[in-house]
Write an enzyme that holds these catalytic residues in place. Structure first.
Site, PDB file in Angstrom:
ATOM      1  N   ARG A 134      -5.332  -0.723 -28.119  1.00 11.12           N
ATOM      2  CA  ARG A 134      -6.047   0.612 -27.579  1.00 11.12           C
ATOM      3  C   ARG A 134      -7.341   1.609 -28.406  1.00 11.12           C
ATOM      4  O   ARG A 134      -7.446   0.906 -29.820  1.00 11.12           O
ATOM      5  CB  ARG A 134      -5.219   1.711 -27.636  1.00 11.12           C
ATOM      6  CG  ARG A 134      -3.860   1.679 -26.507  1.00 11.12           C
ATOM      7  CD  ARG A 134      -2.738   2.399 -26.257  1.00 11.12           C
ATOM      8  NE  ARG A 134      -1.965   2.667 -28.433  1.00 11.12           N
ATOM      9  CZ  ARG A 134      -1.384   3.746 -28.233  1.00 11.12           C
ATOM     10  NH1 ARG A 134      -1.275   4.524 -27.523  1.00 11.12           N
ATOM     11  NH2 ARG A 134      -1.127   3.022 -29.431  1.00 11.12           N
TER      12      ARG A 134
ATOM     13  N   ASP B  58      -0.909  -4.284 -30.444  1.00 16.56           N
ATOM     14  CA  ASP B  58      -2.572  -2.406 -29.574  1.00 16.56           C
ATOM     15  C   ASP B  58      -3.298  -2.763 -29.556  1.00 16.56           C
ATOM     16  O   ASP B  58      -4.198  -2.296 -30.582  1.00 16.56           O
ATOM     17  CB  ASP B  58      -1.289  -1.277 -30.479  1.00 16.56           C
ATOM     18  CG  ASP B  58      -1.913   0.111 -30.129  1.00 16.56           C
ATOM     19  OD1 ASP B  58      -2.594   0.177 -28.993  1.00 16.56           O
ATOM     20  OD2 ASP B  58      -1.491   1.212 -30.317  1.00 16.56           O
TER      21      ASP B  58
END
Length: 187
Positions: free
Chosen positions: A123, A121
């Site tokens: 983000r 991930d």
């Protein structure tokens, strides 16, 4: 970090009438959809872009259903959706489609990202507190299952975490299992 803020415009939707404003961060447009009147402690959904789920209503994930849930809830109770342009957990649409191809071969979402050379991930949520401060919001009811979003809010108080639990099906059950077991989502 350079942030430009657009004017505010009306955004009538099938869920109700909202306002929309764009936050351009280093050339990338993120946006906020919000009710005209914000309660003292607004409902907030931090939503990362998912073209396949949000627009095409893919059932490989729960993203589109979470966005629909948030828009209905925010229309009813007041608040905002902070829509961050970080497709595919931050790897972009092109790479997300390639990750989907690996998932078709039996890899889970994290394994697929790693096959492409990415972390699970990528983000970032550091823009969120800046947006909330722009709206003079320091206390929210956060609609999320993601502990990273909870931990990203710096000096913003989370008065309540509202779970956003969507139904499973044969196409998203492994995806949701990975979110819970490997990414620590509160499902």
């Amino acid at each position: 970090m350079s942030i430009k803020i657009s004017n505010t415009a009306n955004l009538p939707t099938e869920y109700g009438n909202f306002k929309i404003q764009s936050f351009n961060e280093n050339g990338l447009d993120h946006f906020v959809i919000f009710t005209e009147t914000l309660p003292e402690i607004p409902h907030v959904r931090i939503h990362s872009e998912c073209l396949t789920g949000d627009v095409f209503k893919s059932i490989k994930c729960d993203c589109g259903k979470q966005l629909d849930f948030a828009m209905k809830k925010i229309n009813e109770e007041g608040g905002m959706i902070i829509y961050l342009r970080q497709e595919g957990r931050g790897i972009g649409l092109f790479n997300k489609v390639n990750a989907y191809a690996f998932q078709d071969m039996g890899y889970d979402t994290i394994e697929a990202n790693k096959k492409l050379g990415f972390a699970a991930d990528l983000r970032k949520f550091d823009l969120v507190p800046k947006i909330l401060r722009e709206f003079k919001i320091n206390k929210i009811k956060l609609m999320t299952n993601n502990p990273r979003k909870l931990n990203s809010l710096e000096d913003i108080e989370v008065a309540e975490r509202i779970p956003v639990i969507m139904s499973t099906c044969e196409y998203n059950s492994d995806y949701l299992r990975v979110k819970k077991e490997e990414l620590g989502h509160l499902l």
